[in-house]
Design an enzyme around this catalytic site. Structure first.
Site, short mmCIF file in Angstrom:
data_model
loop_
_atom_site.label_atom_id
_atom_site.label_comp_id
_atom_site.label_asym_id
_atom_site.label_seq_id
_atom_site.Cartn_x
_atom_site.Cartn_y
_atom_site.Cartn_z
N SER A 102 42.39 43.91 36.41
CA SER A 102 41.58 44.67 35.26
C SER A 102 42.81 44.92 34.37
O SER A 102 43.51 43.98 34.01
CB SER A 102 40.71 45.70 35.66
OG SER A 102 40.03 46.14 34.75
N ASP A 220 30.43 39.69 35.31
CA ASP A 220 31.30 41.18 35.14
C ASP A 220 30.35 42.10 34.27
O ASP A 220 30.36 41.85 33.17
CB ASP A 220 32.66 40.79 34.42
CG ASP A 220 33.49 41.94 34.46
OD1 ASP A 220 33.23 43.03 34.54
OD2 ASP A 220 34.97 41.52 34.79
N HIS A 277 32.80 42.60 38.65
CA HIS A 277 34.25 43.14 38.28
C HIS A 277 34.76 43.30 39.36
O HIS A 277 34.52 44.27 40.20
CB HIS A 277 34.24 44.26 37.28
CG HIS A 277 35.66 44.64 36.85
ND1 HIS A 277 36.10 43.65 35.91
CD2 HIS A 277 36.17 45.71 36.85
CE1 HIS A 277 37.45 44.22 35.40
NE2 HIS A 277 37.47 45.21 35.93
#
Ligand SMILES: *[C@@H]1O[C@H](CO)[C@@H](O)[C@H](O)[C@H]1NC(C)=O
Ligand SMILES: *[C@@H]1O[C@H](CO)[C@@H](O)[C@H](O)[C@H]1NC(C)=O
Ligand SMILES: *[C@@H]1O[C@H](CO)[C@@H](O)[C@H](O)[C@H]1NC(C)=O
Ligand SMILES: *[C@@H]1O[C@H](CO)[C@@H](O)[C@H](O)[C@H]1NC(C)=O
Length: 294
Positions: A102, A220, A277
């Site tokens: 991330s 995501d 995600h």
């Protein structure tokens, strides 16, 4: 016979332990070593790479500090701290691969651009926000209070200078309806993306990667828009339609070396279809990253 057999085996062991070390950087609201996230991933990687060194970056002196820093410590200072840790680690002196989770993806890219010594070889970004975010629909991590606070402030004034200086997601906040303010005020992302001036060092250093591997999560629900993981971004003055990386000015002008990387076969875009995600399995990582790039 036995001796011959052993001698025959020796180089295999030597080769197995001589792998390129790997540096990891966790995401928002996480820490270096939580056994339920990056700590577990570190153990898996060490096993899978037969004991090759894996360093999970620790920015802060304890668990609480680290998690707070991931929200509140100026990204530029975090990158400088990471560069120092990497530079001072003797095991990394011949170079290393990097895996960013991330926001750790864009942070490690900044490391490649700003302080490429020792050299980063392969950079793998998992669900990074390379063109920023516009919206924070859900927060990762375990602090819902910090997350709510972050979300509210971003809505009010992501580009106010105190917010820029003190709130990490503001530093990669990118308002497509106001590109000029983003370019002028974003203290981190607009800088590493060469939005204000073209820093040739950034371009040259990023272009030296052996490979840049950008992984997007097909479903995501945190990165908005998800194409940001592949350097895609909203078309001008609206926040619905998205351009692919190849249609953005950042790419076309080769402002940070993406085009150079792509045209020399060193930029790979991978998608984990249907995954939310950071939902990356060990099996996927072994087959698609370790076996292909490490
Ligand atoms: C680790 O060792 C196993 C067994 O010797 C081998 O099959 C595998 O390719 C090695 N992995 C790496 C990344 O070197
Ligand atoms: C470019 O980046 C390097 C590394 O961070 C920095 O030392 C230099 O001052 C920058 N140059 C410009 C023109 O911003
Ligand atoms: C990357 O940029 C820095 C300047 O910040 C420079 O000192 C360094 O030599 C560059 N690294 C490479 C590998 O070009
Ligand atoms: C951005 O900076 C430029 C150059 O300093 C200036 O001309 C422009 O008015 C600024 N725009 C905004 C929206 O801040």
């Amino acid at each position: 016979m036995l001796l011959k057999g052993l001698l025959g085996l020796a180089p295999v062991f030597a080769a197995a332990f001589a792998g390129t070390p790997v540096v990891l950087w966790h995401g928002l609201g996480d820490t270096c070593c939580n056994p339920l996230s990056i700590g577990g991933f570190t153990s898996y990687l060490e096993r899978e790479l037969n004991g090759t060194k894996v360093l999970s970056l620790k920015i802060g002196s304890n668990f609480v500090d680290e998690m707070k820093n991931s929200y509140l410590m100026n990204s530029n200072d975090q990158v400088a701290e990471a560069c120092k840790i990497i530079r001072e680690d003797p095991d990394l002196k011949n170079g290393y691969h990097a895996v960013g989770f991330s926001q750790g993806g864009q942070f490690l890219r900044a490391v490649a651009q700003r302080c490429r010594n020792p050299p980063m070889k392969v950079l793998v970004s998992l669900g990074g926000q390379h063109q920023g975010v516009f919206g924070l629909p859900r927060c990762p991590g375990s602090s819902s209070t910090l997350c709510e606070y972050t979300r509210k402030i971003l809505d009010y004034g992501a580009y106010w200078s105190w917010v820029q200086n003190e709130l990490v997601p503001a530093q990669y906040w990118h308002d497509p309806n106001d590109e000029q303010t983003y370019a002028n005020k974003s203290i981190f992302l607009a800088d590493i993306n060469n939005e204000r001036v073209v820093n040739q060092t950034y371009r040259e250093n990023l272009s030296k990667l052996e490979k840049l591997v950008l992984v997007k999560f097909g479903a995501d629900s945190i990165v908005q828009p998800r194409e940001s993981s592949w350097f895609g971004w909203y078309k001008a003055n609206q926040d619905v339609a998205v351009s692919d990386m190849e249609d953005t000015a950042l790419y076309k002008e080769d402002r940070i070396g993406l085009k150079t990387l792509k045209e020399s076969g060193r930029l790979d875009l991978l998608e984990i279809a249907g995954a939310d995600h950071l939902r990356v399995s060990e099996k996927w990582f072994t087959e698609n990253i370790i076996n292909r790039y490490f």
